[in-house]
Design an enzyme around this catalytic site. Structure first.
Site, PDB file in Angstrom:
ATOM      1  N   ALA A  65      37.465 -10.670  15.339  1.00 23.09           N
ATOM      2  CA  ALA A  65      36.865 -10.780  14.001  1.00 23.09           C
ATOM      3  C   ALA A  65      35.352 -10.653  14.134  1.00 23.09           C
ATOM      4  O   ALA A  65      34.778 -10.968  15.181  1.00 23.09           O
ATOM      5  CB  ALA A  65      37.231 -12.120  13.382  1.00 23.09           C
ATOM      6  N   GLY A 109      40.996 -11.533  17.406  1.00 24.26           N
ATOM      7  CA  GLY A 109      41.776 -10.859  16.363  1.00 24.26           C
ATOM      8  C   GLY A 109      42.257  -9.478  16.786  1.00 24.26           C
ATOM      9  O   GLY A 109      43.263  -8.987  16.263  1.00 24.26           O
ATOM     10  N   GLU A 112      45.325 -10.112  18.549  1.00 29.78           N
ATOM     11  CA  GLU A 112      46.299 -10.584  17.557  1.00 29.78           C
ATOM     12  C   GLU A 112      46.866  -9.426  16.725  1.00 29.78           C
ATOM     13  O   GLU A 112      48.060  -9.411  16.399  1.00 29.78           O
ATOM     14  CB  GLU A 112      45.654 -11.654  16.665  1.00 29.78           C
ATOM     15  CG  GLU A 112      45.407 -12.933  17.450  1.00 29.78           C
ATOM     16  CD  GLU A 112      44.519 -13.941  16.727  1.00 29.78           C
ATOM     17  OE1 GLU A 112      44.781 -15.141  16.848  1.00 29.78           O
ATOM     18  OE2 GLU A 112      43.567 -13.522  16.051  1.00 29.78           O
TER      19      GLU A 112
HETATM   20  N1  DAK Z   1      31.807  -9.433  16.169  1.00 28.55           N
HETATM   21  C1  DAK Z   1      30.657  -8.815  15.834  1.00 28.55           C
HETATM   22  N2  DAK Z   1      30.022  -7.962  16.651  1.00 28.55           N
HETATM   23  C2  DAK Z   1      30.566  -7.728  17.861  1.00 28.55           C
HETATM   24  C3  DAK Z   1      31.776  -8.335  18.272  1.00 28.55           C
HETATM   25  C4  DAK Z   1      32.429  -9.241  17.362  1.00 28.55           C
HETATM   26  N3  DAK Z   1      33.581  -9.853  17.644  1.00 28.55           N
HETATM   27  N4  DAK Z   1      32.055  -7.925  19.519  1.00 28.55           N
HETATM   28  C5  DAK Z   1      31.078  -7.068  19.868  1.00 28.55           C
HETATM   29  N5  DAK Z   1      30.182  -6.953  18.867  1.00 28.55           N
HETATM   30  C6  DAK Z   1      28.976  -6.121  18.825  1.00 28.55           C
HETATM   31  C7  DAK Z   1      27.819  -6.779  19.604  1.00 28.55           C
HETATM   32  O1  DAK Z   1      27.154  -7.734  18.815  1.00 28.55           O
HETATM   33  C8  DAK Z   1      26.965  -5.566  19.915  1.00 28.55           C
HETATM   34  O2  DAK Z   1      26.262  -5.205  18.750  1.00 28.55           O
HETATM   35  P1  DAK Z   1      24.646  -4.997  18.783  1.00 28.55           P
HETATM   36  O3  DAK Z   1      24.086  -6.264  19.295  1.00 28.55           O
HETATM   37  O4  DAK Z   1      24.473  -3.838  19.729  1.00 28.55           O
HETATM   38  O5  DAK Z   1      24.297  -4.691  17.370  1.00 28.55           O
HETATM   39  C9  DAK Z   1      27.988  -4.490  20.169  1.00 28.55           C
HETATM   40  O6  DAK Z   1      29.194  -4.905  19.533  1.00 28.55           O
HETATM   41  C10 DAK Z   1      28.301  -4.306  21.648  1.00 28.55           C
HETATM   42  O7  DAK Z   1      28.612  -5.569  22.186  1.00 28.55           O
HETATM   43  P2  DAK Z   1      27.880  -6.172  23.493  1.00 28.55           P
HETATM   44  O8  DAK Z   1      26.449  -5.761  23.545  1.00 28.55           O
HETATM   45  O9  DAK Z   1      28.169  -7.622  23.511  1.00 28.55           O
HETATM   46  O10 DAK Z   1      28.678  -5.394  24.644  1.00 28.55           O
HETATM   47  P3  DAK Z   1      29.136  -5.915  26.060  1.00 28.55           P
HETATM   48  O11 DAK Z   1      29.715  -4.713  26.729  1.00 28.55           O
HETATM   49  O12 DAK Z   1      28.045  -6.664  26.763  1.00 28.55           O
HETATM   50  O13 DAK Z   1      30.283  -6.962  25.769  1.00 28.55           O
HETATM   51  C11 DAK Z   1      32.302  -7.836  24.667  1.00 28.55           C
HETATM   52  C12 DAK Z   1      31.461  -6.576  25.099  1.00 28.55           C
HETATM   53  C13 DAK Z   1      33.443  -7.318  23.806  1.00 28.55           C
HETATM   54  C14 DAK Z   1      32.852  -8.510  25.908  1.00 28.55           C
HETATM   55  C15 DAK Z   1      31.368  -8.807  23.895  1.00 28.55           C
HETATM   56  O14 DAK Z   1      30.722  -8.065  22.836  1.00 28.55           O
HETATM   57  C16 DAK Z   1      32.100  -9.960  23.302  1.00 28.55           C
HETATM   58  O15 DAK Z   1      32.365 -10.945  24.001  1.00 28.55           O
HETATM   59  N6  DAK Z   1      32.399  -9.907  22.005  1.00 28.55           N
HETATM   60  C17 DAK Z   1      32.957 -11.011  21.260  1.00 28.55           C
HETATM   61  C18 DAK Z   1      34.389 -11.263  21.631  1.00 28.55           C
HETATM   62  C19 DAK Z   1      34.964 -12.426  20.876  1.00 28.55           C
HETATM   63  O16 DAK Z   1      34.538 -13.597  21.039  1.00 28.55           O
HETATM   64  N7  DAK Z   1      35.996 -12.196  20.035  1.00 28.55           N
HETATM   65  C20 DAK Z   1      36.677 -13.208  19.267  1.00 28.55           C
HETATM   66  C21 DAK Z   1      36.041 -13.328  17.903  1.00 28.55           C
HETATM   67  S1  DAK Z   1      36.842 -14.606  16.921  1.00 28.55           S
HETATM   68  C22 DAK Z   1      42.042 -14.932  11.106  1.00 28.55           C
HETATM   69  C23 DAK Z   1      42.148 -13.679  11.601  1.00 28.55           C
HETATM   70  C24 DAK Z   1      41.463 -13.322  12.749  1.00 28.55           C
HETATM   71  C25 DAK Z   1      40.617 -14.226  13.385  1.00 28.55           C
HETATM   72  C26 DAK Z   1      40.522 -15.478  12.871  1.00 28.55           C
HETATM   73  C27 DAK Z   1      41.210 -15.844  11.718  1.00 28.55           C
HETATM   74  N8  DAK Z   1      42.757 -15.299   9.939  1.00 28.55           N
HETATM   75  C28 DAK Z   1      43.833 -14.433   9.454  1.00 28.55           C
HETATM   76  C29 DAK Z   1      42.508 -16.545   9.280  1.00 28.55           C
HETATM   77  C30 DAK Z   1      39.935 -13.767  14.585  1.00 28.55           C
HETATM   78  C31 DAK Z   1      38.911 -14.429  15.157  1.00 28.55           C
HETATM   79  C32 DAK Z   1      38.203 -13.789  16.295  1.00 28.55           C
HETATM   80  O17 DAK Z   1      38.564 -12.724  16.740  1.00 28.55           O
END
Ligand code: DAK
Length: 258
Positions: A65, A109, A112
């Site tokens: 997300a 997500g 998921e």
């Molecule tokens: N959200 C927003 N931006 C993201 C992102 C994310 N999840 N993942 C990556 N980006 C963006 C980064 O901010 C960056 O953008 P700029 O800063 O260049 O503008 C760009 O993508 C490239 O990312 P990185 O610079 O971080 O690249 P790296 O290669 O260093 O790292 C990475 C890649 C994928 C390992 C890292 O970006 C990362 O850890 N991302 C976050 C992963 C994460 O924590 N995901 C879980 C999010 S919580 C629901 C439904 C769904 C959900 C909840 C409820 N309901 C139905 C109620 C889901 C929740 C989640 O998924």
């Protein structure tokens, strides 16, 4: 229909949906979730489509997300707007078979959504994870539920509690994915598998899907009973007569319903 965050394409009898926010690693914002649901709905309602594929890009299926979009929300914001719930389950509710083609990150997500598909074909660079704990929250779209059913308690706990990402090979060993192929081939491989399914009788393929999914909802005895009723009901279709007749005559079946 034109979309802002996804691409759609028809390949034969296969509907291909590609998540398309590459600069944000396909982070799932509200627009993308809405558009994904609309595209699934549109393909489901198209009689010429027999199966769907959901893909991302070569570096990311989806990194979860959109953290930037949700970071400042209050509990009441989430509760009152039922945050990203609307449309989210549409993929899981699709009655036609859906395959996920996963390359790169499938996190939070993203993992998921892949798990809401009927099976996952992974690229050799795929990484699966539920890293929500590392950003102070928990999986919110079935991660703690579907993952444990796919890989068992030990690995699901490990992934959800540590945020560890697993490789395509580990995912294959654990039963999260059905095949691992070269990254550049993953979409074609998924479309090929979807074409194979779409070449079957559509109602029979839908019954298979319904029966397998039933296994997650009911006891073994009830599931087997459900399967038996569905099996018997296939004998009321012309496609069962066609399939078995074609086998006997050594010819390719021509399904009434595709
Ligand atoms: N959200 C927003 N931006 C993201 C992102 C994310 N999840 N993942 C990556 N980006 C963006 C980064 O901010 C960056 O953008 P700029 O800063 O260049 O503008 C760009 O993508 C490239 O990312 P990185 O610079 O971080 O690249 P790296 O290669 O260093 O790292 C990475 C890649 C994928 C390992 C890292 O970006 C990362 O850890 N991302 C976050 C992963 C994460 O924590 N995901 C879980 C999010 S919580 C629901 C439904 C769904 C959900 C909840 C409820 N309901 C139905 C109620 C889901 C929740 C989640 O998924």
């Amino acid at each position: 229909m034109s979309y802002e965050t996804i691409l759609t394409e028809t390949r034969g009898r296969v509907g291909l949906i590609t998540l398309n926010r590459p600069r944000a690693f396909n982070a799932l914002n509200a627009v993308l979730i809405r558009e994904l649901a609309q595209a699934v709905e549109a393909f489901e309602n198209t009689p010429a489509i027999g199966a769907l594929v959901i893909a991302g890009g070569p570096k990311a299926f989806a990194a979860g997300a959109d953290i930037k979009e949700m970071a400042d929300k209050s509990y009441m914001d989430c509760y009152l707007e039922d945050f990203i719930t609307k449309g989210w389950e549409r993929t899981a509710q699709c009655r036609k078979p859906v395959i996920a083609a996963v390359a790169g990150y499938a996190l939070g997500g993203g993992c998921e959504i892949a798990m809401m598909c009927d099976f996952i074909i992974a690229a050799d660079n795929a990484l699966f994870g539920q890293p929500e704990i590392t950003i102070g929250t928990i999986p919110g779209a079935g991660g703690t539920q579907r993952l444990v059913r796919a890989v068992g308690k030990a690995l699901a706990m490990d992934m959800c509690l540590t945020g560890r990402q697993i490789t395509a090979e580990e995912a294959l060993r654990a039963g999260l994915v059905s095949r691992v192929v070269r990254t550049e081939e993953v979409v074609d491989e998924a479309v090929k598998a979807a074409e194979t399914i779409a070449a079957m009788s559509l109602p029979i393929a839908m019954m298979v899907k319904e029966c397998v999914n039933r296994a997650f909802e009911v006891s073994l005895a009830e599931g087997v009973r459900f399967e038996r009723r569905m099996f018997h009901s296939t004998f009321a279709t012309r496609d069962q007569k066609e399939g078995m007749g074609a086998f006997t005559l050594k010819r390719v079946p021509a399904w009434e319903y595709q």
